[in-house]
Design a protein around this motif. Sequence first.
Motif, PDB file in Angstrom:
ATOM      1  N   THR A  29       2.419  -5.100  11.163  1.00 41.37           N
ATOM      2  CA  THR A  29       2.178  -3.699  10.623  1.00 41.37           C
ATOM      3  C   THR A  29       0.876  -3.278  10.637  1.00 41.37           C
ATOM      4  OG1 THR A  29       4.286  -3.938   9.444  1.00 41.37           O
ATOM      5  CG2 THR A  29       2.766  -2.046   8.709  1.00 41.37           C
ATOM      6  N   ALA A  30       0.203  -4.296  10.261  1.00 39.33           N
ATOM      7  CA  ALA A  30      -1.343  -3.743  10.114  1.00 39.33           C
ATOM      8  C   ALA A  30      -2.044  -3.545  11.407  1.00 39.33           C
ATOM      9  CB  ALA A  30      -2.227  -4.921   9.389  1.00 39.33           C
ATOM     10  N   ALA A  31      -1.408  -4.064  12.439  1.00 38.78           N
ATOM     11  CA  ALA A  31      -1.992  -3.749  13.839  1.00 38.78           C
ATOM     12  C   ALA A  31      -1.828  -2.283  14.215  1.00 38.78           C
ATOM     13  CB  ALA A  31      -1.213  -4.717  14.828  1.00 38.78           C
ATOM     14  N   SER A  32      -0.831  -1.691  13.598  1.00 37.57           N
ATOM     15  CA  SER A  32      -0.571  -0.226  14.043  1.00 37.57           C
ATOM     16  C   SER A  32      -0.973   0.622  12.900  1.00 37.57           C
ATOM     17  CB  SER A  32       0.791   0.009  14.383  1.00 37.57           C
ATOM     18  OG  SER A  32       1.526  -0.413  13.378  1.00 37.57           O
ATOM     19  N   HIS A  33      -1.107   0.148  11.531  1.00 36.97           N
ATOM     20  CA  HIS A  33      -1.310   1.004  10.577  1.00 36.97           C
ATOM     21  C   HIS A  33      -2.258   0.249   9.649  1.00 36.97           C
ATOM     22  CE1 HIS A  33       2.620   2.094  11.531  1.00 36.97           C
ATOM     23  NE2 HIS A  33       2.523   3.346  11.128  1.00 36.97           N
ATOM     24  N   PRO A  34      -3.508  -0.111   9.989  1.00 37.82           N
ATOM     25  CA  PRO A  34      -4.665  -0.845   9.160  1.00 37.82           C
ATOM     26  C   PRO A  34      -5.059  -0.381   7.793  1.00 37.82           C
ATOM     27  CG  PRO A  34      -5.591   0.458  10.862  1.00 37.82           C
ATOM     28  CD  PRO A  34      -4.108   0.589  11.122  1.00 37.82           C
ATOM     29  N   THR A  35      -4.936   1.137   7.687  1.00 39.77           N
ATOM     30  CA  THR A  35      -5.405   1.474   6.245  1.00 39.77           C
ATOM     31  C   THR A  35      -4.027   1.494   5.222  1.00 39.77           C
ATOM     32  OG1 THR A  35      -4.796   3.891   7.135  1.00 39.77           O
ATOM     33  CG2 THR A  35      -7.024   2.604   7.441  1.00 39.77           C
ATOM     34  N   LEU A  36      -2.901   1.040   5.635  1.00 36.78           N
ATOM     35  CA  LEU A  36      -1.724   1.103   4.738  1.00 36.78           C
ATOM     36  C   LEU A  36      -1.929   0.315   3.483  1.00 36.78           C
ATOM     37  CD1 LEU A  36       1.038   2.813   5.054  1.00 36.78           C
ATOM     38  CD2 LEU A  36       1.801   0.401   5.626  1.00 36.78           C
ATOM     39  N   SER A  37      -1.713   0.757   2.315  1.00 38.60           N
ATOM     40  CA  SER A  37      -2.046  -0.007   1.186  1.00 38.60           C
ATOM     41  C   SER A  37      -0.737  -0.807   1.070  1.00 38.60           C
ATOM     42  CB  SER A  37      -2.314   0.848  -0.129  1.00 38.60           C
ATOM     43  OG  SER A  37      -0.971   1.402  -0.513  1.00 38.60           O
ATOM     44  N   ILE A  38      -0.944  -1.854   0.044  1.00 43.24           N
ATOM     45  CA  ILE A  38       0.261  -2.728  -0.157  1.00 43.24           C
ATOM     46  C   ILE A  38       1.518  -2.038  -0.917  1.00 43.24           C
ATOM     47  CG2 ILE A  38       1.081  -4.670  -1.790  1.00 43.24           C
ATOM     48  CD1 ILE A  38      -0.680  -5.517   0.672  1.00 43.24           C
ATOM     49  N   GLU A  39       1.078  -1.058  -1.848  1.00 43.15           N
ATOM     50  CA  GLU A  39       2.123  -0.270  -2.244  1.00 43.15           C
ATOM     51  C   GLU A  39       2.920   0.421  -1.343  1.00 43.15           C
ATOM     52  OE1 GLU A  39       3.229  -0.652  -5.358  1.00 43.15           O
ATOM     53  OE2 GLU A  39       1.710  -2.279  -5.691  1.00 43.15           O
ATOM     54  N   GLU A  40       2.312   1.291  -0.221  1.00 36.60           N
ATOM     55  CA  GLU A  40       2.766   2.113   0.780  1.00 36.60           C
ATOM     56  C   GLU A  40       3.501   1.199   1.682  1.00 36.60           C
ATOM     57  OE1 GLU A  40      -0.626   5.475   1.123  1.00 36.60           O
ATOM     58  OE2 GLU A  40      -0.874   3.430   2.455  1.00 36.60           O
ATOM     59  N   TYR A  41       3.184  -0.135   1.743  1.00 38.14           N
ATOM     60  CA  TYR A  41       3.860  -0.976   2.690  1.00 38.14           C
ATOM     61  C   TYR A  41       5.315  -1.513   1.970  1.00 38.14           C
ATOM     62  CZ  TYR A  41       5.015  -5.292   5.211  1.00 38.14           C
ATOM     63  OH  TYR A  41       5.834  -6.338   5.763  1.00 38.14           O
ATOM     64  N   LYS A  42       5.277  -1.506   0.864  1.00 38.42           N
ATOM     65  CA  LYS A  42       6.331  -1.987  -0.032  1.00 38.42           C
ATOM     66  C   LYS A  42       7.426  -0.756   0.082  1.00 38.42           C
ATOM     67  CE  LYS A  42       4.350  -3.669  -3.659  1.00 38.42           C
ATOM     68  NZ  LYS A  42       4.101  -4.317  -4.873  1.00 38.42           N
ATOM     69  N   LYS A  43       6.891   0.464  -0.249  1.00 32.76           N
ATOM     70  CA  LYS A  43       7.641   1.482  -0.197  1.00 32.76           C
ATOM     71  C   LYS A  43       8.277   1.818   1.294  1.00 32.76           C
ATOM     72  CE  LYS A  43       5.363   4.184  -3.613  1.00 32.76           C
ATOM     73  NZ  LYS A  43       4.328   5.585  -3.900  1.00 32.76           N
ATOM     74  N   MET A  44       7.666   1.402   2.373  1.00 37.25           N
ATOM     75  CA  MET A  44       8.056   1.430   3.606  1.00 37.25           C
ATOM     76  C   MET A  44       9.205   0.301   3.903  1.00 37.25           C
ATOM     77  SD  MET A  44       5.944   0.825   7.217  1.00 37.25           S
ATOM     78  CE  MET A  44       5.964  -0.867   7.086  1.00 37.25           C
TER      79      MET A  44
END
Length: 394
Positions: free
Chosen positions: A40-55
């Motif tokens: 996920t970080a490879a395509s969304h490097p600026t995504l926060s941990i909280e945003e990742y959990k919501k995803m």
Amino acid sequence: MEIKDIAGSDIKPLLEYIEEQSSKDNADLYCYEFKHIVETAASHPTLSIEEYKKMLITSAKSGWSQTHRRISLVDKICDYISKGSLPMVQHKRKSLPSEYTSLISTLRKRLASTTLSPRTIENYVDAVWSFCAYLSEHNVQSLKNVTEQLVVAYFNGSDGKTRGRTISRRIRNAILKCLDLWEEGIGDRVVAMLPDCPSGTTIYPGLSKDESAVVEKILISDDASVSYRSKAICSLAFYAGLRESDISSLTCNNVNFKKKVIHIKQQKTGMELTIPLDVICSNLIVNYVRLERPPSQSPYIFIRKKTKGRLARQDMYEASLDVLSVAGVHANKGERKGLHLFRHHMATSLIETGANPAIVSAMLGHRDPSSALRYLNSDLELLKRCSLSISEFA
């Protein structure tokens, strides 16, 4: 913290720890989640941990329990990377010396004859097993050879995990219950080495009067944004002081609407308890059964919509979030949530009005009549009322 920070970290020591202490299958779960973070970080490097959990929540194809497990793994990976904290795991039960095996076997049998719940018994067994496993790893095959240095090191976390008051109390009670397994004085000697940790009670961030008023308004309102199931569950903690385990296990046989009482055998203590059924609780339960509960032969009052099975611990927690979020109470990250918040409010409200703590303990279903005193000790406003003014001594 952004997920790219996690993705660029080395979690090999964490995986080795999980596999050694628990199992390879458990370590594989951590590994899978970490790989997903890296991808996920490879395509969304600026995504926060909280945003990742919501995803994870919005894209979940499986049930909530599996999604919750994944989120829990993410949190544990983050704690390891940011703080170096190793997660608590269910340890593998390695073989122990015969003396320790006999201790655990005897302890389990003797606790089984008490009113302790199976879960509590396993907590005691796990505490003793971990302590004995630590002693065995340090070539101590019998309690008569235990040194105070070794005991202190165990509680101070020489193996990477510190232990506190609860673990010390469980080990102490277990040894005292099995003193006849050793020569006179051996068990007492080890008990004397166990640290007498101070109580961990702190100022409990309970509901203020204004907050409880808002929560109560939600419970008695017709606000459709909160389900009758969530309101009924929360009302049983708020007005009756029931534990989440007792609410989830309620059946029609436990609730007498005519006599307006609830009679249960508590899941935690095994004790029987009869308490008044508040009219608000009664109405909410009836509304849930009539309007929301899916057709099912399940004996439990509160069930899941899809599987129609008994509610899990996470379902109960979600019910409290439903009410608290709409009420705007304890909505910020880090603020205490859960049904115990409502149970705590019920206890402190009674004590605040002058009720005898022993009577409050009886209503809450405590085994020890003095247990309700902890609600006084952890409430700042009640403590203020008990304080003395220094002006008298000036």
